[in-house]
Design a protein around this motif. Structure first.
Motif, PDB file in Angstrom:
ATOM      1  N   LYS A 148       1.002   4.105  -2.933  1.00  0.00           N
ATOM      2  CA  LYS A 148       0.567   5.654  -2.148  1.00  0.00           C
ATOM      3  C   LYS A 148       1.826   6.408  -3.156  1.00  0.00           C
ATOM      4  O   LYS A 148       1.409   7.467  -3.517  1.00  0.00           O
ATOM      5  CB  LYS A 148       0.878   5.581  -0.756  1.00  0.00           C
ATOM      6  CG  LYS A 148       0.622   7.181  -0.288  1.00  0.00           C
ATOM      7  CD  LYS A 148       0.592   7.111   1.187  1.00  0.00           C
ATOM      8  CE  LYS A 148       0.407   8.576   1.764  1.00  0.00           C
ATOM      9  NZ  LYS A 148       0.822   8.528   3.162  1.00  0.00           N
ATOM     10  N   GLU A 207      -5.253   3.957  -9.320  1.00  0.00           N
ATOM     11  CA  GLU A 207      -5.957   4.822  -8.957  1.00  0.00           C
ATOM     12  C   GLU A 207      -7.372   3.957  -9.406  1.00  0.00           C
ATOM     13  O   GLU A 207      -8.784   4.603  -9.179  1.00  0.00           O
ATOM     14  CB  GLU A 207      -6.160   6.041  -9.659  1.00  0.00           C
ATOM     15  CG  GLU A 207      -6.198   6.008 -11.284  1.00  0.00           C
ATOM     16  CD  GLU A 207      -4.953   5.963 -11.771  1.00  0.00           C
ATOM     17  OE1 GLU A 207      -5.111   5.977 -13.165  1.00  0.00           O
ATOM     18  OE2 GLU A 207      -3.953   5.415 -11.259  1.00  0.00           O
ATOM     19  N   ALA A 265      -8.305   7.749  -4.671  1.00  0.00           N
ATOM     20  CA  ALA A 265      -7.350   6.540  -4.285  1.00  0.00           C
ATOM     21  C   ALA A 265      -6.628   6.787  -2.834  1.00  0.00           C
ATOM     22  O   ALA A 265      -6.420   5.877  -1.945  1.00  0.00           O
ATOM     23  CB  ALA A 265      -6.717   6.079  -5.266  1.00  0.00           C
ATOM     24  N   LYS A 305      -8.882   6.928  -0.032  1.00  0.00           N
ATOM     25  CA  LYS A 305      -8.980   5.561   0.837  1.00  0.00           C
ATOM     26  C   LYS A 305      -7.976   5.260   1.270  1.00  0.00           C
ATOM     27  O   LYS A 305      -8.051   4.334   2.411  1.00  0.00           O
ATOM     28  CB  LYS A 305      -9.418   4.953  -0.806  1.00  0.00           C
ATOM     29  CG  LYS A 305     -10.697   5.200  -1.398  1.00  0.00           C
ATOM     30  CD  LYS A 305     -10.825   4.113  -2.375  1.00  0.00           C
ATOM     31  CE  LYS A 305     -12.037   4.387  -3.488  1.00  0.00           C
ATOM     32  NZ  LYS A 305     -12.299   3.699  -4.440  1.00  0.00           N
ATOM     33  N   ILE A 306      -6.577   5.366   0.725  1.00  0.00           N
ATOM     34  CA  ILE A 306      -5.529   4.695   1.741  1.00  0.00           C
ATOM     35  C   ILE A 306      -5.493   5.520   2.982  1.00  0.00           C
ATOM     36  O   ILE A 306      -5.374   4.588   4.080  1.00  0.00           O
ATOM     37  CB  ILE A 306      -4.283   5.270   0.769  1.00  0.00           C
ATOM     38  CG1 ILE A 306      -4.016   4.397  -0.415  1.00  0.00           C
ATOM     39  CG2 ILE A 306      -2.926   4.982   1.883  1.00  0.00           C
ATOM     40  CD1 ILE A 306      -2.969   4.581  -1.433  1.00  0.00           C
ATOM     41  N   LYS A 363     -10.990   2.010  -9.652  1.00  0.00           N
ATOM     42  CA  LYS A 363     -11.799   1.983  -8.591  1.00  0.00           C
ATOM     43  C   LYS A 363     -12.673   0.570  -8.472  1.00  0.00           C
ATOM     44  O   LYS A 363     -13.312   0.013  -7.734  1.00  0.00           O
ATOM     45  CB  LYS A 363     -13.138   3.115  -8.882  1.00  0.00           C
ATOM     46  CG  LYS A 363     -12.748   4.340  -8.681  1.00  0.00           C
ATOM     47  CD  LYS A 363     -13.677   5.356  -9.025  1.00  0.00           C
ATOM     48  CE  LYS A 363     -13.345   6.571  -8.848  1.00  0.00           C
ATOM     49  NZ  LYS A 363     -14.300   7.871  -9.238  1.00  0.00           N
ATOM     50  N   TYR A 393      -8.469   1.049   0.926  1.00  0.00           N
ATOM     51  CA  TYR A 393      -8.120   1.294  -0.396  1.00  0.00           C
ATOM     52  C   TYR A 393      -7.955  -0.334  -1.238  1.00  0.00           C
ATOM     53  O   TYR A 393      -7.656  -1.285  -0.346  1.00  0.00           O
ATOM     54  CB  TYR A 393      -6.671   1.600  -0.430  1.00  0.00           C
ATOM     55  CG  TYR A 393      -5.880   1.603  -1.706  1.00  0.00           C
ATOM     56  CD1 TYR A 393      -6.399   2.309  -2.939  1.00  0.00           C
ATOM     57  CD2 TYR A 393      -4.973   0.892  -1.910  1.00  0.00           C
ATOM     58  CE1 TYR A 393      -5.530   2.484  -4.210  1.00  0.00           C
ATOM     59  CE2 TYR A 393      -4.219   0.755  -3.047  1.00  0.00           C
ATOM     60  CZ  TYR A 393      -4.443   1.535  -4.144  1.00  0.00           C
ATOM     61  OH  TYR A 393      -3.767   1.684  -5.410  1.00  0.00           O
ATOM     62  N   ILE A 407       0.814  -1.183  -0.073  1.00  0.00           N
ATOM     63  CA  ILE A 407       0.079  -0.061   0.156  1.00  0.00           C
ATOM     64  C   ILE A 407       0.881   1.242   0.177  1.00  0.00           C
ATOM     65  O   ILE A 407       0.630   2.356  -0.628  1.00  0.00           O
ATOM     66  CB  ILE A 407      -0.860  -0.109   1.189  1.00  0.00           C
ATOM     67  CG1 ILE A 407      -1.934  -1.266   1.038  1.00  0.00           C
ATOM     68  CG2 ILE A 407      -1.486   1.263   1.303  1.00  0.00           C
ATOM     69  CD1 ILE A 407      -3.055  -1.490   2.282  1.00  0.00           C
TER      70      ILE A 407
END
Length: 119
Positions: free
Chosen positions: A10, A110, A81, A84-85, A112, A90, A6
C-alpha cells in the motif's frame, strides 16, 4: 497474504501514485469534470512565434499524448489496487480469482492478474 505485506505494498502504491501524478502534471491538467482523466496542454501560440517553432510545439504535443494515456492507465490501476486494499480483496486475479504471487505484486503492485492469466 499477511497484513504487513499488504501495508508495505500500500505504501509502495501511494508513493508510485505521487510519482506518476507529478510526472503527468508536468505536461497535462486533470479534468475538472471527469475524475482520473488528464488532458495534455495544447501549445499556446504566440503572435511573434515562427511557423517552425509552432510546428515543433505541435510535434511535442503529439508525442506527449501516448505518454499521457500510459500514465493515466497506470494511475487508474494504482487507484484500483488501493481501492481493493480498502475493500479487502487485494491480491486476487481478476481473471481466474486465484491469489497473485507476492513476488509478482512486489514487482507490479497494481497488477490485476496472476502470472498465468497475464497473457
Amino acid at each position: 497474504m499477511k497484513k504487513e505485506k499488504i501495508e508495505e505494498l500500500k505504501i509502495k502504491l501511494e508513493k508510485e501514485r505521487e510519482n506518476v501524478e507529478e510526472m503527468i502534471s508536468e505536461f497535462a491538467k486533470e479534468s475538472d469534470s471527469i475524475p482520473g482523466d488528464w488532458n495534455t496542454r495544447f501549445p499556446n501560440f504566440k503572435a511573434e512565434g515562427t511557423l517552425d517553432e509552432e510546428a515543433d510545439e505541435v510535434e511535442e504535443y503529439s508525442s506527449l499524448l501516448p505518454i499521457e494515456r500510459t500514465l493515466e492507465t497506470k494511475l487508474q490501476n494504482i487507484n484500483a489496487a488501493l481501492e481493493k486494499i480498502k475493500r479487502g480483496n487485494y491480491g486476487k486475479c481478476e481473471v481466474c480469482g486465484n491469489d497473485i504471487s507476492e513476488e509478482r505484486l512486489g514487482l507490479i503492485p497494481e497488477t490485476k492478474t496472476c502470472g498465468k492469466c497475464k497473457e
